[in-house]
Design a protein around this motif. Structure first.
Motif, PDB file in Angstrom:
ATOM      1  N   UNK A 116       0.795  -1.227   0.000  1.00 13.01           N
ATOM      2  CA  UNK A 116       0.000   0.000   0.000  1.00 13.01           C
ATOM      3  C   UNK A 116       0.834   1.287   0.000  1.00 13.01           C
ATOM      4  N   UNK A 117       2.110   1.166  -0.338  1.00 12.92           N
ATOM      5  CA  UNK A 117       2.937   2.367  -0.444  1.00 12.92           C
ATOM      6  C   UNK A 117       3.008   2.814  -1.903  1.00 12.92           C
ATOM      7  N   UNK A 118       3.182   4.113  -2.131  1.00 14.60           N
ATOM      8  CA  UNK A 118       3.380   4.585  -3.500  1.00 14.60           C
ATOM      9  C   UNK A 118       4.739   4.127  -4.024  1.00 14.60           C
ATOM     10  N   UNK A 119       4.729   3.507  -5.191  1.00 19.15           N
ATOM     11  CA  UNK A 119       5.953   2.964  -5.785  1.00 19.15           C
ATOM     12  C   UNK A 119       6.086   3.459  -7.219  1.00 19.15           C
ATOM     13  N   UNK A 120       7.286   3.857  -7.583  1.00 20.14           N
ATOM     14  CA  UNK A 120       7.592   4.226  -8.958  1.00 20.14           C
ATOM     15  C   UNK A 120       8.800   3.418  -9.420  1.00 20.14           C
ATOM     16  N   UNK A 121       8.644   2.769 -10.561  1.00 19.99           N
ATOM     17  CA  UNK A 121       9.748   2.014 -11.164  1.00 19.99           C
ATOM     18  C   UNK A 121      10.399   2.887 -12.226  1.00 19.99           C
ATOM     19  N   UNK A 122      11.714   2.895 -12.256  1.00 21.70           N
ATOM     20  CA  UNK A 122      12.431   3.775 -13.180  1.00 21.70           C
ATOM     21  C   UNK A 122      13.574   3.038 -13.870  1.00 21.70           C
ATOM     22  N   UNK A 123      13.887   3.491 -15.081  1.00 23.43           N
ATOM     23  CA  UNK A 123      15.025   2.955 -15.824  1.00 23.43           C
ATOM     24  C   UNK A 123      15.868   4.117 -16.348  1.00 23.43           C
ATOM     25  N   UNK A 124      16.905   4.517 -15.583  1.00 20.96           N
ATOM     26  CA  UNK A 124      17.836   5.529 -16.092  1.00 20.96           C
ATOM     27  C   UNK A 124      18.881   4.851 -16.970  1.00 20.96           C
ATOM     28  N   UNK A 125      19.704   5.627 -17.657  1.00 20.51           N
ATOM     29  CA  UNK A 125      20.821   5.040 -18.396  1.00 20.51           C
ATOM     30  C   UNK A 125      22.143   5.663 -17.941  1.00 20.51           C
ATOM     31  N   UNK A 126      23.244   5.097 -18.395  1.00 15.67           N
ATOM     32  CA  UNK A 126      24.549   5.474 -17.848  1.00 15.67           C
ATOM     33  C   UNK A 126      24.944   6.938 -18.062  1.00 15.67           C
ATOM     34  N   UNK A 178      20.384   0.080 -23.130  1.00 15.55           N
ATOM     35  CA  UNK A 178      21.516  -0.528 -23.829  1.00 15.55           C
ATOM     36  C   UNK A 178      22.121   0.398 -24.875  1.00 15.55           C
ATOM     37  N   UNK A 179      21.382   1.433 -25.256  1.00 14.23           N
ATOM     38  CA  UNK A 179      21.787   2.335 -26.327  1.00 14.23           C
ATOM     39  C   UNK A 179      23.163   2.963 -26.204  1.00 14.23           C
ATOM     40  N   UNK A 256      20.892  -1.754 -36.303  1.00 18.57           N
ATOM     41  CA  UNK A 256      20.528  -1.032 -35.084  1.00 18.57           C
ATOM     42  C   UNK A 256      19.123  -1.407 -34.624  1.00 18.57           C
ATOM     43  N   UNK A 257      18.193  -1.508 -35.568  1.00 15.34           N
ATOM     44  CA  UNK A 257      16.826  -1.903 -35.232  1.00 15.34           C
ATOM     45  C   UNK A 257      16.811  -3.288 -34.588  1.00 15.34           C
ATOM     46  N   UNK A 258      17.555  -4.219 -35.189  1.00 10.64           N
ATOM     47  CA  UNK A 258      17.604  -5.581 -34.664  1.00 10.64           C
ATOM     48  C   UNK A 258      18.296  -5.629 -33.296  1.00 10.64           C
ATOM     49  N   UNK A 259      19.275  -4.753 -33.087  1.00 13.91           N
ATOM     50  CA  UNK A 259      19.951  -4.689 -31.782  1.00 13.91           C
ATOM     51  C   UNK A 259      18.970  -4.285 -30.690  1.00 13.91           C
ATOM     52  N   UNK A 260      18.161  -3.269 -30.955  1.00 14.57           N
ATOM     53  CA  UNK A 260      17.167  -2.817 -29.972  1.00 14.57           C
ATOM     54  C   UNK A 260      16.148  -3.925 -29.704  1.00 14.57           C
ATOM     55  N   UNK A 261      15.696  -4.583 -30.752  1.00 15.62           N
ATOM     56  CA  UNK A 261      14.724  -5.666 -30.587  1.00 15.62           C
ATOM     57  C   UNK A 261      15.312  -6.832 -29.790  1.00 15.62           C
ATOM     58  N   UNK A 262      16.572  -7.188 -30.082  1.00 16.60           N
ATOM     59  CA  UNK A 262      17.215  -8.299 -29.372  1.00 16.60           C
ATOM     60  C   UNK A 262      17.412  -7.971 -27.896  1.00 16.60           C
ATOM     61  N   UNK A 263      17.822  -6.738 -27.595  1.00 14.85           N
ATOM     62  CA  UNK A 263      18.015  -6.330 -26.213  1.00 14.85           C
ATOM     63  C   UNK A 263      16.682  -6.290 -25.468  1.00 14.85           C
ATOM     64  N   UNK A 264      15.626  -5.878 -26.160  1.00 13.63           N
ATOM     65  CA  UNK A 264      14.285  -5.862 -25.560  1.00 13.63           C
ATOM     66  C   UNK A 264      13.842  -7.276 -25.208  1.00 13.63           C
ATOM     67  N   UNK A 265      14.045  -8.197 -26.146  1.00  6.45           N
ATOM     68  CA  UNK A 265      13.655  -9.591 -25.918  1.00  6.45           C
ATOM     69  C   UNK A 265      14.451 -10.206 -24.768  1.00  6.45           C
ATOM     70  N   UNK A 266      15.731  -9.855 -24.688  1.00  7.78           N
ATOM     71  CA  UNK A 266      16.562 -10.384 -23.587  1.00  7.78           C
ATOM     72  C   UNK A 266      16.109  -9.816 -22.255  1.00  7.78           C
TER      73      UNK A 266
END
Length: 272
Positions: A116-126, A178-179, A256-266
């Motif tokens: 019941x606590x407010x939670x936010x999930x985040x994804x920063x990059x390097x 991953x970009x 590049x498109x396939x790299x993004x798709x592969x990283x997403x699938x992983x």
């Protein structure tokens, strides 16, 4: 002074955020407590940022009135959750907003640990470590506009912020998470091309890096579509179109498109 911001995990990303939050005056050093297990890091954080430091994560949770920021390795999450399990969350006078940057740890997992606590999930990059990152956030069931504003302010300290639904977090990982590695590979390859064409390595590296940096800045500031910029610098029968023809023949864009798709699938696989 009241402790407002609690950081669990004083590693590279946690420290990067902490340093900018303090430098920008979003939180004062006296309003921050950090939980960190390594004695050397404890001492460094204490000396460098003048913040309170502890080895007890539950102390961070019970003291921070505004935000508890989780910046530990994902595999440590269950241990942290167990450490906090004895705290009577529902009877805390000012329950904090939980912000997690733990890759692969879902909102449902976080909300099961922080009932019941407010939670936010985040994804920063390097690039966030130098204040030039981009962070995607998704909001949990118990969050409101105030919580969103707090998270936006926190992550704006290290770059730009976008809000997405949780189902898109794997795609965020594949692109912006991953970009930076893809871009680093591009810079390295450009420099190698310069060396192959006869440039000294130092000059080739400088030209490649500044070309990528400058192009990104130009696109950002002018809001120009990448295709428009490409067309502007591509004259009939010129050098640029000769180079682009080779890139197209090698499948540069498709790669590049396939790299993004592969990283997403992983990322999807790792989250199961």
């Amino acid at each position: 002074m009241t402790i407002k911001f609690g950081l669990i995990g004083g590693g590279v990303m946690g420290e990067s955020l902490l340093s900018r939050l303090i430098a920008r005056g979003i939180y004062q050093s006296s309003e921050v407590i950090v939980s960190e297990p390594l004695p050397s890091r404890q001492e460094f954080l204490k000396q460098q940022y003048k913040v309170a430091v502890t080895i007890d994560s539950s102390e961070v949770f019970s003291q921070a009135k505004e935000v508890v920021f989780l910046a530990v390795k994902p595999q440590v999450f269950s241990t942290i959750a167990q450490e906090l399990a004895h705290i009577d969350i529902l009877n805390i006078e000012h329950p904090p907003l939980i912000i997690s940057i733990l890759a692969g740890v879902s909102l449902s997992q976080l909300e099961a640990a922080f009932i019941q606590l407010p939670v936010i999930r985040a994804m920063p990059n390097t690039p966030a470590t130098v204040g030039a990152g981009v962070t995607a956030i998704c909001l949990g069931a118990y969050t409101n506009q105030k919580h969103y504003q707090i998270a936006h302010q926190v992550f704006s300290a290290v770059g730009e912020v976008v809000e997405v639904s949780e189902v898109l977090m794997d795609a965020v990982t594949g692109l912006s998470g991953s970009g930076p590695a893809y871009v680093a590979l591009l810079v390295e390859a450009l420099a190698d091309g310069g060396v192959a064409a006869g440039l000294p390595r130092v000059i080739a590296n400088q030209l490649a890096l500044q070309t990528v940096l400058g192009t990104a800045k130009l696109l950002q500031e002018t809001k120009m579509h990448p295709a428009e910029l490409k067309d502007r610098v591509t004259s009939p029968g010129g050098t640029t179109i000769a180079g682009i023809a080779k890139l197209e023949k090698a499948g540069f864009r498709s790669a590049l498109i396939e790299a993004v798709k592969a990283a997403t699938e992983r990322s999807q696989e790792l989250g199961k």
